[in-house]
Scaffold this motif. Sequence first.
Motif, PDB file in Angstrom:
ATOM      1  N   HIS A  75       7.746  -3.197   9.066  1.00  0.00           N
ATOM      2  CA  HIS A  75       6.775  -4.229   8.685  1.00  0.00           C
ATOM      3  C   HIS A  75       6.993  -4.727   7.260  1.00  0.00           C
ATOM      4  O   HIS A  75       6.218  -5.509   6.737  1.00  0.00           O
ATOM      5  N   ASN A  76       8.045  -4.175   6.626  1.00  0.00           N
ATOM      6  CA  ASN A  76       8.379  -4.551   5.251  1.00  0.00           C
ATOM      7  C   ASN A  76       7.172  -4.422   4.319  1.00  0.00           C
ATOM      8  O   ASN A  76       6.855  -5.317   3.551  1.00  0.00           O
ATOM      9  N   LYS A  77       6.487  -3.269   4.456  1.00  0.00           N
ATOM     10  CA  LYS A  77       5.322  -3.001   3.611  1.00  0.00           C
ATOM     11  C   LYS A  77       5.567  -1.711   2.854  1.00  0.00           C
ATOM     12  O   LYS A  77       6.331  -0.858   3.311  1.00  0.00           O
ATOM     13  N   LYS A  78       4.882  -1.569   1.728  1.00  0.00           N
ATOM     14  CA  LYS A  78       4.991  -0.315   0.977  1.00  0.00           C
ATOM     15  C   LYS A  78       4.400   0.815   1.805  1.00  0.00           C
ATOM     16  O   LYS A  78       3.456   0.616   2.565  1.00  0.00           O
ATOM     17  N   LEU A  79       4.968   2.001   1.604  1.00  0.00           N
ATOM     18  CA  LEU A  79       4.531   3.193   2.329  1.00  0.00           C
ATOM     19  C   LEU A  79       3.023   3.408   2.199  1.00  0.00           C
ATOM     20  O   LEU A  79       2.337   3.722   3.171  1.00  0.00           O
ATOM     21  N   VAL A  80       2.507   3.220   0.994  1.00  0.00           N
ATOM     22  CA  VAL A  80       1.086   3.476   0.764  1.00  0.00           C
ATOM     23  C   VAL A  80       0.216   2.477   1.550  1.00  0.00           C
ATOM     24  O   VAL A  80      -0.838   2.829   2.070  1.00  0.00           O
ATOM     25  N   LYS A  84      -2.555   3.508   4.371  1.00  0.00           N
ATOM     26  CA  LYS A  84      -3.955   3.050   4.373  1.00  0.00           C
ATOM     27  C   LYS A  84      -4.313   2.430   5.718  1.00  0.00           C
ATOM     28  O   LYS A  84      -5.411   2.622   6.235  1.00  0.00           O
ATOM     29  N   GLU A  85      -3.353   1.678   6.304  1.00  0.00           N
ATOM     30  CA  GLU A  85      -3.612   1.055   7.612  1.00  0.00           C
ATOM     31  C   GLU A  85      -3.813   2.117   8.691  1.00  0.00           C
ATOM     32  O   GLU A  85      -4.671   1.987   9.552  1.00  0.00           O
ATOM     33  N   VAL A  86      -3.006   3.186   8.626  1.00  0.00           N
ATOM     34  CA  VAL A  86      -3.143   4.284   9.604  1.00  0.00           C
ATOM     35  C   VAL A  86      -4.522   4.926   9.471  1.00  0.00           C
ATOM     36  O   VAL A  86      -5.209   5.195  10.460  1.00  0.00           O
TER      37      VAL A  86
END
Length: 196
Positions: A175-180, A184-186
């Motif tokens: 998703h080309n998003k930062k791990l953090v 948070k989404e999880v």
Amino acid sequence: MGKPLRILVAEDEYLCLMGLKSNIEELGHQVVAEATDGMKAVELAIEKKPDLVIMDINMPILDGIEAIKKMNEVLFIPSIIVSGYHDENLIKRATKEGVLYYLIKPIDIRDIKVAINITLARFEEFTKLQDELKDTKKALEARKYIERAKGILMDRMDLKEPEAMKRLQKMSRDHNKKLVEVAKEVIEADKLFEFE
């Protein structure tokens, strides 16, 4: 086994200190410093710059968590806290100050081996976060979310810790998003499943 580590051991009970030391050496690592109080541990850590700190929680002068907090203000060294009993509040406090693993006495050589491996893996994750976020404080915050998200994946998908981490990293890449952000989404998604 990777390269031998230089380890600082902080423990105020002489027999426990000797036991830890002999187990660490048996695993092929080197004890570069020993401390019997928290303040000394901080001084030795800053002077010797070990690869890892194993510290008892109940130390004279300065307790183990405070000592680790002081060390981490100067240089972030991966650390394991040792305690005589399991205490959720202490674990939370320790995690907040950057402790990467928590061991309950009595400890045998297998416990130490597992603790060292997990601590180094978590430290590697942390270092990557630090590079990504350019800030120790932000990386500590982010780590809390990532640990929680990992826990959720481990519970919901019956995964072991390394697999949960790989899953988060894959989601982050896909998703080309930062791990953090993924973490948070999880956590947010998990809240939707909590039917109170």
